[in-house]
Design a protein around this motif. Structure first.
Motif, PDB file in Angstrom:
ATOM      1  N   VAL A   1      74.893   4.170  35.890  1.00  0.00           N
ATOM      2  CA  VAL A   1      73.058   4.631  34.867  1.00  0.00           C
ATOM      3  C   VAL A   1      72.543   5.761  35.729  1.00  0.00           C
ATOM      4  O   VAL A   1      72.479   5.889  37.042  1.00  0.00           O
ATOM      5  CB  VAL A   1      71.916   3.492  34.893  1.00  0.00           C
ATOM      6  N   ILE A   2      72.129   6.832  35.372  1.00  0.00           N
ATOM      7  CA  ILE A   2      70.975   8.089  35.566  1.00  0.00           C
ATOM      8  C   ILE A   2      70.140   7.917  35.773  1.00  0.00           C
ATOM      9  O   ILE A   2      69.284   7.295  34.846  1.00  0.00           O
ATOM     10  CB  ILE A   2      71.688   8.989  34.750  1.00  0.00           C
ATOM     11  N   MET A   3      69.456   7.557  37.140  1.00  0.00           N
ATOM     12  CA  MET A   3      67.869   7.537  37.845  1.00  0.00           C
ATOM     13  C   MET A   3      67.645   7.510  39.592  1.00  0.00           C
ATOM     14  O   MET A   3      68.474   7.880  40.014  1.00  0.00           O
ATOM     15  CB  MET A   3      67.486   6.278  36.977  1.00  0.00           C
ATOM     16  N   HIS A   4      66.849   8.543  39.458  1.00  0.00           N
ATOM     17  CA  HIS A   4      66.599   8.601  40.972  1.00  0.00           C
ATOM     18  C   HIS A   4      66.583   7.800  41.892  1.00  0.00           C
ATOM     19  O   HIS A   4      67.335   7.073  43.140  1.00  0.00           O
ATOM     20  CB  HIS A   4      65.637   9.954  41.031  1.00  0.00           C
ATOM     21  N   ASP A   5      65.408   6.826  41.442  1.00  0.00           N
ATOM     22  CA  ASP A   5      65.140   5.978  42.258  1.00  0.00           C
ATOM     23  C   ASP A   5      66.431   4.434  42.572  1.00  0.00           C
ATOM     24  O   ASP A   5      66.109   3.785  41.266  1.00  0.00           O
ATOM     25  CB  ASP A   5      63.391   5.159  42.328  1.00  0.00           C
ATOM     26  N   GLU A   6      65.985   3.577  43.388  1.00  0.00           N
ATOM     27  CA  GLU A   6      66.408   2.604  42.682  1.00  0.00           C
ATOM     28  C   GLU A   6      65.508   1.482  42.210  1.00  0.00           C
ATOM     29  O   GLU A   6      66.445   0.935  40.991  1.00  0.00           O
ATOM     30  CB  GLU A   6      66.483   1.499  44.437  1.00  0.00           C
ATOM     31  N   LYS A   7      64.221   2.195  41.443  1.00  0.00           N
ATOM     32  CA  LYS A   7      63.308   0.584  40.533  1.00  0.00           C
ATOM     33  C   LYS A   7      63.247   1.661  39.708  1.00  0.00           C
ATOM     34  O   LYS A   7      63.037   2.951  39.188  1.00  0.00           O
ATOM     35  CB  LYS A   7      62.279   0.454  41.661  1.00  0.00           C
ATOM     36  N   ILE A   8      62.897   1.362  38.875  1.00  0.00           N
ATOM     37  CA  ILE A   8      62.468   2.024  37.558  1.00  0.00           C
ATOM     38  C   ILE A   8      60.763   2.041  37.671  1.00  0.00           C
ATOM     39  O   ILE A   8      60.785   2.446  36.287  1.00  0.00           O
ATOM     40  CB  ILE A   8      63.203   1.212  36.319  1.00  0.00           C
ATOM     41  N   ASP A   9      60.155   1.701  38.543  1.00  0.00           N
ATOM     42  CA  ASP A   9      59.183   1.526  38.108  1.00  0.00           C
ATOM     43  C   ASP A   9      58.115   3.127  37.861  1.00  0.00           C
ATOM     44  O   ASP A   9      57.418   3.461  37.420  1.00  0.00           O
ATOM     45  CB  ASP A   9      57.900   0.935  39.593  1.00  0.00           C
ATOM     46  N   ARG A  10      58.701   3.734  38.982  1.00  0.00           N
ATOM     47  CA  ARG A  10      58.011   4.904  38.238  1.00  0.00           C
ATOM     48  C   ARG A  10      57.765   6.090  37.361  1.00  0.00           C
ATOM     49  O   ARG A  10      57.699   6.409  36.699  1.00  0.00           O
ATOM     50  CB  ARG A  10      58.770   6.120  39.476  1.00  0.00           C
TER      51      ARG A  10
ATOM     52  N   GLU B   1      72.158  -3.681  28.992  1.00  0.00           N
ATOM     53  CA  GLU B   1      71.240  -3.968  27.933  1.00  0.00           C
ATOM     54  C   GLU B   1      69.699  -4.311  28.277  1.00  0.00           C
ATOM     55  O   GLU B   1      68.947  -4.660  27.673  1.00  0.00           O
ATOM     56  CB  GLU B   1      72.115  -5.429  27.258  1.00  0.00           C
ATOM     57  N   GLU B   2      70.190  -5.491  29.843  1.00  0.00           N
ATOM     58  CA  GLU B   2      67.826  -5.610  29.759  1.00  0.00           C
ATOM     59  C   GLU B   2      67.390  -4.382  30.129  1.00  0.00           C
ATOM     60  O   GLU B   2      66.256  -4.430  29.379  1.00  0.00           O
ATOM     61  CB  GLU B   2      68.369  -6.248  30.880  1.00  0.00           C
ATOM     62  N   LEU B   3      68.144  -3.137  30.423  1.00  0.00           N
ATOM     63  CA  LEU B   3      66.948  -2.005  31.406  1.00  0.00           C
ATOM     64  C   LEU B   3      67.192  -1.096  29.878  1.00  0.00           C
ATOM     65  O   LEU B   3      66.703  -0.427  29.562  1.00  0.00           O
ATOM     66  CB  LEU B   3      68.119  -1.503  31.767  1.00  0.00           C
ATOM     67  N   LYS B   4      68.322  -1.300  28.383  1.00  0.00           N
ATOM     68  CA  LYS B   4      67.835  -0.903  27.380  1.00  0.00           C
ATOM     69  C   LYS B   4      66.308  -0.917  27.108  1.00  0.00           C
ATOM     70  O   LYS B   4      66.316  -0.243  25.448  1.00  0.00           O
ATOM     71  CB  LYS B   4      68.569  -1.200  26.552  1.00  0.00           C
ATOM     72  N   SER B   5      65.375  -2.283  26.761  1.00  0.00           N
ATOM     73  CA  SER B   5      64.501  -2.373  26.431  1.00  0.00           C
ATOM     74  C   SER B   5      63.172  -1.789  27.264  1.00  0.00           C
ATOM     75  O   SER B   5      62.799  -1.491  26.246  1.00  0.00           O
ATOM     76  CB  SER B   5      64.561  -4.137  26.533  1.00  0.00           C
ATOM     77  N   PHE B   6      63.669  -0.278  28.161  1.00  0.00           N
ATOM     78  CA  PHE B   6      62.797   0.030  28.603  1.00  0.00           C
ATOM     79  C   PHE B   6      63.011   1.680  28.093  1.00  0.00           C
ATOM     80  O   PHE B   6      63.867   1.938  27.706  1.00  0.00           O
ATOM     81  CB  PHE B   6      62.791   0.019  30.532  1.00  0.00           C
ATOM     82  N   HIS B   7      61.945   2.021  28.220  1.00  0.00           N
ATOM     83  CA  HIS B   7      61.720   4.031  27.950  1.00  0.00           C
ATOM     84  C   HIS B   7      61.147   4.920  28.845  1.00  0.00           C
ATOM     85  O   HIS B   7      60.416   4.402  29.896  1.00  0.00           O
ATOM     86  CB  HIS B   7      61.500   3.880  27.125  1.00  0.00           C
ATOM     87  N   LEU B   8      61.682   5.705  28.786  1.00  0.00           N
ATOM     88  CA  LEU B   8      61.385   6.725  29.980  1.00  0.00           C
ATOM     89  C   LEU B   8      59.715   7.162  29.726  1.00  0.00           C
ATOM     90  O   LEU B   8      59.374   7.652  28.727  1.00  0.00           O
ATOM     91  CB  LEU B   8      62.475   8.042  30.266  1.00  0.00           C
ATOM     92  N   ILE B   9      59.154   7.364  30.956  1.00  0.00           N
ATOM     93  CA  ILE B   9      58.015   7.450  30.309  1.00  0.00           C
ATOM     94  C   ILE B   9      57.460   9.156  31.219  1.00  0.00           C
ATOM     95  O   ILE B   9      58.147   9.134  32.732  1.00  0.00           O
ATOM     96  CB  ILE B   9      57.002   6.470  30.987  1.00  0.00           C
ATOM     97  N   ASN B  10      56.643  10.030  31.217  1.00  0.00           N
ATOM     98  CA  ASN B  10      55.971  11.365  32.597  1.00  0.00           C
ATOM     99  C   ASN B  10      55.735  10.656  33.862  1.00  0.00           C
ATOM    100  O   ASN B  10      54.533   9.556  33.959  1.00  0.00           O
ATOM    101  CB  ASN B  10      54.551  11.943  31.735  1.00  0.00           C
ATOM    102  N   ASP B  11      56.488  10.804  34.657  1.00  0.00           N
ATOM    103  CA  ASP B  11      55.329  10.750  36.099  1.00  0.00           C
ATOM    104  C   ASP B  11      54.375  11.120  36.374  1.00  0.00           C
ATOM    105  O   ASP B  11      53.881  12.141  35.197  1.00  0.00           O
ATOM    106  CB  ASP B  11      56.613  12.272  37.072  1.00  0.00           C
ATOM    107  N   VAL B  12      53.952  10.335  36.536  1.00  0.00           N
ATOM    108  CA  VAL B  12      52.355  10.797  36.835  1.00  0.00           C
ATOM    109  C   VAL B  12      51.764  11.828  37.573  1.00  0.00           C
ATOM    110  O   VAL B  12      50.952  12.558  37.184  1.00  0.00           O
ATOM    111  CB  VAL B  12      51.439   9.516  37.267  1.00  0.00           C
ATOM    112  N   ASN B  13      52.561  12.605  38.005  1.00  0.00           N
ATOM    113  CA  ASN B  13      52.612  13.853  39.391  1.00  0.00           C
ATOM    114  C   ASN B  13      52.655  15.179  38.156  1.00  0.00           C
ATOM    115  O   ASN B  13      52.241  16.129  38.665  1.00  0.00           O
ATOM    116  CB  ASN B  13      52.989  13.777  40.388  1.00  0.00           C
ATOM    117  N   ARG B  14      53.094  14.614  36.832  1.00  0.00           N
ATOM    118  CA  ARG B  14      54.056  15.820  36.264  1.00  0.00           C
ATOM    119  C   ARG B  14      53.272  15.784  34.424  1.00  0.00           C
ATOM    120  O   ARG B  14      54.443  15.203  33.490  1.00  0.00           O
ATOM    121  CB  ARG B  14      55.121  16.071  36.558  1.00  0.00           C
TER     122      ARG B  14
END
Length: 238
Positions: A46-55, A69-82
Motif C-alpha cells: 500500500v502507498i503511504m509515507h509514514d509507517e503509521k496511518i495517524d497523520r 481489509e481492516e485498512l479499508k475502513s479508514f479514509h484519507l484526511i487533510n494534513d493539519v499543516n495543509r
C-alpha cells in the motif's frame, strides 16, 4: 542535463499526499512521480509515507499491524499543516496496484521508494517486483530506499534494475559505495548533495531559490510538493 521534476507523493500542495486524486492530476500534467510502499499484515503493498496511518487518515496504528481489509475502513484526511488540500470524500489508502494503474501506458517516470528504513518488511522486494509486470511502463522504474540491504536484495532478484540510495547526508567515497551495491544514482537530501560525477535526484525541494540552484547545477532530478510550480521555474531557467 535537463532536471526531471518528480511529484513528491503526487502534488501535496493541491491534493492530499499519496491520494488517487493527486496521482491522477500528475498523470495528466506531470513527467515523474515518487511514492512510498509499505506492506500490510497480509502482505498487500500500500502507498503511504509514514509507517503509521495517524497523520493522513482518520485512523491510528501501524500499517504492518492491519490487514488490507481492516485498512479499508479508514479514509484519507487533510494534513493539519495543509488545510487547503483537496481530498475526495472517503478516499481510502491506495494499493500499489491502484497507483500503478494510473500511470500505466503513460510517459510518467516512476520512482518507487520501498519504505524499509524503520521496518524491514520481509519479502517486500519480491512482492513489489512481481507487481510491476502487470502494468506497462515505457521508462525504467527507479527503485529507491534508505535501507541499503533492501537495494541489495532487489539487485539479487534482478540485476537490470535502476537502483538509487536515499541519504540525508553526503555519502563517503560514493563512487566505491555505488559500485559495491550496483547503484545507478544517489537521492540525497538538500544537505547531502555531492560534488563530482554522479547522478543525483534531490529531495524535498520546495523553495524557489533551491529549485533554481539545483536546476542550474544540472542535477538529474528534484522531488517537490508542487511539480507544476517547479516545472515553471525550470522553464524560466532554460
Amino acid at each position: 542535463m535537463t532536471t526531471t521534476v518528480f511529484g513528491h507523493r503526487g502534488i501535496p500542495e493541491k491534493y492530499i499526499e499519496n491520494s488517487m486524486l493527486g496521482f491522477k492530476y500528475l498523470a495528466d500534467r506531470g513527467e515523474a512521480v515518487e511514492f512510498d510502499v509499505h506492506l500490510t499484515k497480509d502482505l498487500i503493498p500500500v502507498i503511504m509515507h509514514d509507517e503509521k496511518i495517524d497523520r493522513t487518515t482518520n485512523g491510528s496504528g501501524y500499517i504492518k499491524d492491519f490487514s488490507y481489509e481492516e485498512l479499508k475502513s479508514f479514509h484519507l484526511i487533510n494534513d493539519v499543516n495543509r488545510e487547503q488540500q483537496l481530498v475526495q470524500e472517503n478516499e481510502g489508502i491506495p494499493t500499489l496496484d491502484d497507483v500503478l494503474a494510473v500511470f500505466s501506458d503513460t510517459q510518467i517516470q516512476l520512482n518507487i521508494e520501498l519504505k524499509t528504513d524503520n521496518f524491514d518488511y520481509s519479502g517486500i522486494e519480491k512482492i513489489v517486483l512481481n507487481t510491476i509486470p502487470h502494468f506497462h511502463f515505457d521508462q525504467r522504474v527507479i527503485f529507491s530506499s534508505f535501507n541499503i540491504d533492501t537495494l541489495d536484495r532487489l539487485y539479487a532478484i534482478d540485476q537490470t534494475l535502476n537502483l538509487a540510495y536515499l541519504s540525508e547526508q553526503p555519502v563517503n567515497d560514493f563512487s566505491h559505495f555505488m559500485q559495491a551495491h550496483y547503484l545507478n544514482a544517489l537521492h540525497p537530501g538538500l544537505e547531502g548533495v555531492q560534488d563530482g560525477d554522479v547522478i543525483q535526484r534531490v529531495w524535498t525541494v520546495n523553495e524557489d531559490g533551491e529549485l533554481a540552484k539545483l536546476i542550474d547545477l544540472g542535477v538529474a532530478g528534484v522531488f517537490t510538493d508542487n511539480f507544476v510550480h517547479a516545472m515553471q521555474i525550470r522553464s524560466c531557467r532554460g
